[in-house]
Design an enzyme around this catalytic site. Structure first.
Site, PDB file in Angstrom:
ATOM      1  CG  HIS A 199      -1.999  -1.013   1.180  1.00 12.91           C
ATOM      2  ND1 HIS A 199      -3.343  -0.707   1.192  1.00 12.91           N
ATOM      3  CD2 HIS A 199      -1.943  -2.373   1.115  1.00 12.91           C
ATOM      4  CE1 HIS A 199      -4.057  -1.804   1.138  1.00 12.91           C
ATOM      5  NE2 HIS A 199      -3.225  -2.839   1.105  1.00 12.91           N
ATOM      6  CG  ASP A 209      -4.910   2.162   2.077  1.00  9.70           C
ATOM      7  OD1 ASP A 209      -5.800   1.554   1.464  1.00  9.70           O
ATOM      8  OD2 ASP A 209      -3.709   1.836   2.051  1.00  9.70           O
TER       9      ASP A 209
END
Length: 460
Positions: free
Chosen positions: A17, A115
């Site tokens: 990520h 996120d």
């Protein structure tokens, strides 16, 4: 282009990520946008170096991580913990709320790009009237699988087994679904509260609620059908930012004797003959899985370069592999223990195929060079991407049993079909065809410019 704008980046504590968020940060900084990239101190030290000419625009900001029961000392990313311990890392991340709020209070940025894991980002953004974008680092087919549920609709999967079929909202032919052995674990993650009291469904819904748009690492040239479905399902802007393909690495001199020896071996191999094998830092292979992969490589009779870190179950490098494996392979293959420069390997002319876990970032990096794809999905949502690749005629999937096991013969068959057998030629040609899309830096820069224009126009 974006002079004066300040964007805060908040990725989840996984390198799968953080790296895409960093790539997005670099792309925005090239347009003159100031970036504050928030993660922990240890992760900051482990991130790739920011290009020198952009260091004034990208500020890596330390986000303190609380100590919680169940989280090992010094663990600050998923790579530091065992599978199944993610909820404790999430809980520690959730406890970063006061530090994040303090930073936002002080800086008052123009945008927050985040996120889906932080449960509190929406509350902070609303309190200070800061617009936000949810950045999904995965593929469009993965999010489309969850989109109606992620947007807060009722629980429409009646049982874990229902995850093994494509969802009813797929209005086109698709085999994208979980494998039978994965359904129970993912069902539990999606609907059961974690150590902070949030389910995966809760976190996805919170990420979407109130955001002005969802940005996604994809492009219409490869995923037009899934992107169109997402726009229909989410009823808000869905902005592809392009594939963010890494810039091809420059040739460099190495001072590492182990890598120099490996590079020399690669240089001696014929063009497009070597299989690169790598399962990433997040995929923690079990002993029997490592051994079957090794013996499958041996059976394939293909040259290979296998990058693997010493697993937690092995006390040393020797215990990682089957007894006598390297001596039996001889000079046909190289096992590279430890971190390896994946982009440098994939860009080498001797590489012709890649056996990997079918993570989205690795798909992009592999197809960028037109290599044959052999996929072995073992964790997370990798099955959804593996099946998408198979649907497109772009990959060979290793045969996996209903209990999740696989054997050396399945590995060898898939490798030979993808790399050397005549029947696999269509897969090799398809990857070369897709290379034109994945490696087109101008195409993906145009997507990024559209995203930047959205940030500018929506803020004014």
């Amino acid at each position: 282009m974006g002079e004066g704008m300040h964007v805060v980046m908040l990725p989840w504590l996984a390198f799968g990520h953080m790296i895409p968020f960093l790539h997005l940060s670099i792309a925005l900084a090239k347009a003159g946008i100031r970036i504050s990239f928030l993660t922990t101190q240890k992760n900051i030290q482990r991130l790739p170096k920011i290009p020198q000419h952009l260091t004034a625009l990208i500020n890596l900001v330390e986000l303190p991580l609380a100590k919680v029961d169940g989280l090992p000392e010094g663990a600050e990313a998923t790579v530091d913990i065992l599978q199944g311990s993610n909820e404790y890392l999430m809980k520690a991340f959730d406890l970063s709320y006061p530090a994040f709020k303090k930073f936002i209070t002080k800086e008052s940025p123009d945008w927050i790009v985040h996120d889906f894991f932080p449960s509190w980002v929406g509350n902070v953004a609303s309190e200070f009237n800061i617009p936000r974008v949810f950045f999904f680092i995965g593929s469009a087919n993965v999010f489309a699988f969850f989109a109606p549920i992620a947007d807060g609709l009722k629980k429409i999967w009646p049982s874990p087994e229902s995850l093994a079929s494509p969802p009813e909202w797929f209005e086109f032919e698709s085999s994208v679904a979980f494998s039978p052995h994965e359904t129970a674990g993912f069902y539990r993650w999606f609907f059961s509260p974690d150590a902070s009291g949030f389910s995966g469904l809760d976190r996805l819904a919170l990420a979407l609620q109130g955001c002005l748009a969802m940005a996604i690492r994809s492009c219409n040239e490869f995923q037009e059908v899934y992107l169109g479905l997402l726009k229909k399902l989410l009823k808000r802007p869905v902005i592809p930012v392009g594939l963010l393909p890494p810039t091809p690495p420059e040739k460099r001199e190495t001072t590492d004797p182990k890598w120099a020896k490996t590079l020399k071996w690669l240089d001696e191999q014929p063009n497009r003959s070597v299989v690169f094998v790598c399962f990433g830092s997040e995929c923690k292979l079990k002993r029997d899985q490592v051994f079957e992969i090794a013996l499958g490589l041996q059976l394939s009779n293909l040259p290979f370069l296998w990058a693997i870190r010493t697993p937690i179950w092995a006390t040393n490098d020797i215990e990682t592999l089957p007894p006598g494996f390297e001596s039996q392979i001889g000079s046909r293959g190289v096992v590279y223990m430890g971190w390896a420069p994946q982009l440098e390997i994939l860009s080498h002319p001797s590489i012709g195929g890649s056996l990997f876990h079918s993570g989205w970032a690795s798909i992009i990096e592999t197809v960028q060079y037109g290599h044959a794809l052999i996929v072995l999905p073992l964790a997370n949502v990798h099955s959804l991407d593996a099946r998408m690749l198979v649907d497109k005629g772009l990959a060979i999937k290793v045969e996996i049993n209903n209990d999740g096991s696989f054997d050396r013969d399945a590995i060898a068959r898939a490798l030979r079909l993808a790399v050397v057998e005549e029947e696999g030629e269509r897969f090799r040609l398809k990857s070369i065809e897709m290379k034109a899309i994945f490696s087109d830096q101008t195409l993906h820069e145009n997507y990024m410019n559209e995203f930047i224009n959205f940030l500018k126009s929506s803020k004014t």
